[in-house]
Design a protein around this motif. Structure first.
Motif: not given
Length: 253
Positions: A245-247, A233, A7-9, A235, A242-243, A239-240
């Motif tokens: 998929r994680v949420r 995953m 995950v980018e950040g 990152g 707010s992702d 960032s994670l």
């Protein structure tokens, strides 16, 4: 989330700090089950790195293998740039790689002060030890209030504080916290995460293993998501957090 996703950040101020702990291709089995299936992660000096995942994902098994309380089937672990293959768990504590286990593990029939002194068993600097006991009482005021109380008579949250303080008495270079909020009341969970943030603020490098993904990622410089024995995953923590998929997987959204 079967594949490993980066995950980018933001890279953060510690992106170029020395790597203190590096895990490569770690595999761990017990009872005929491969619980960890080839895990890679690293921890840089001064970071707070969170490892999140559901119950049974392999988080605690990974931490036990890192601290040599469980044997690894394959892979390698480097601490301070050297492989720790064959190094005993007690020797790692003396070298500054320390874990506060799930369940806390305080010495129930010893006082709070005696528990703290047990945390310094690898040290011989009496004046420094005494100064650090006072420092722990400054970080954890509740322990000072109860310094002569038997640890087994304390609440779960107070025992968690004691376990963290006892670990800090060993002057860790990397401190691993395994599920520090588990089984605690909501008010005490808030307090424990405040303490984790405070300890990190002192410059201690932390690895935080947590099922409470939201709180763990909120504090983390970087996070790793673990699922079925694999890192799926990675990152920056926020960032994670707010992702989607994680949420969806861990925050019920």
């Amino acid at each position: 989330m079967a594949e490993h996703v980066q995950v980018e950040g933001g890279t953060g101020e510690r992106a170029h700090a020395p790597v203190l702990l590096q895990v490569q291709g770690l595999k761990v089995s017990y009872g005929g089950i491969q619980a960890v299936k080839g895990v890679d992660f690293e921890v840089r000096q001064g970071e707070l790195v969170s490892l999140i995942g559901s119950n049974g994902a392999g988080k605690t098994t990974t931490m036990k293998a890192v601290t040599r309380s469980l044997p690894a089937v394959d892979g390698d672990i480097f601490y301070l740039g050297k492989s720790i293959r064959g190094v005993g768990a007690w020797d790692l504590v003396a070298q500054g790689l320390v874990m506060v286990p799930e369940g806390r593990g305080v010495f129930a029939r010893m006082t709070i002060t005696e528990n703290l002194l047990m945390g310094a068993y690898t040290r011989s600097d009496k004046a420094g030890i005494a100064a650090d006991v006072e420092r722990m009482f400054g970080i954890f005021p509740r322990l000072r209030e109860r310094k002569d109380q038997l640890a087994g008579t304390m609440s779960g949250g107070e025992q968690q504080m004691l376990a963290m303080a006892r670990a800090l008495m060993s002057q860790p270079k990397v401190l691993l916290l395994d599920e520090p909020s588990m089984g605690l009341s909501p008010i005490m969970v808030d307090k424990i995460f405040e303490v984790v943030a405070d300890v990190h603020g002192l410059g201690v490098t932390l690895v935080l293993v947590e099922q409470n993904a939201s709180r763990a990622l909120m504090l983390a410089d970087r996070g790793y998501v673990m699922e079925s024995g694999l890192i799926t995953m990675t990152g920056p923590g926020k960032s994670l957090l707010s992702d989607p998929r994680v949420r969806a997987a861990y925050l019920g959204e």
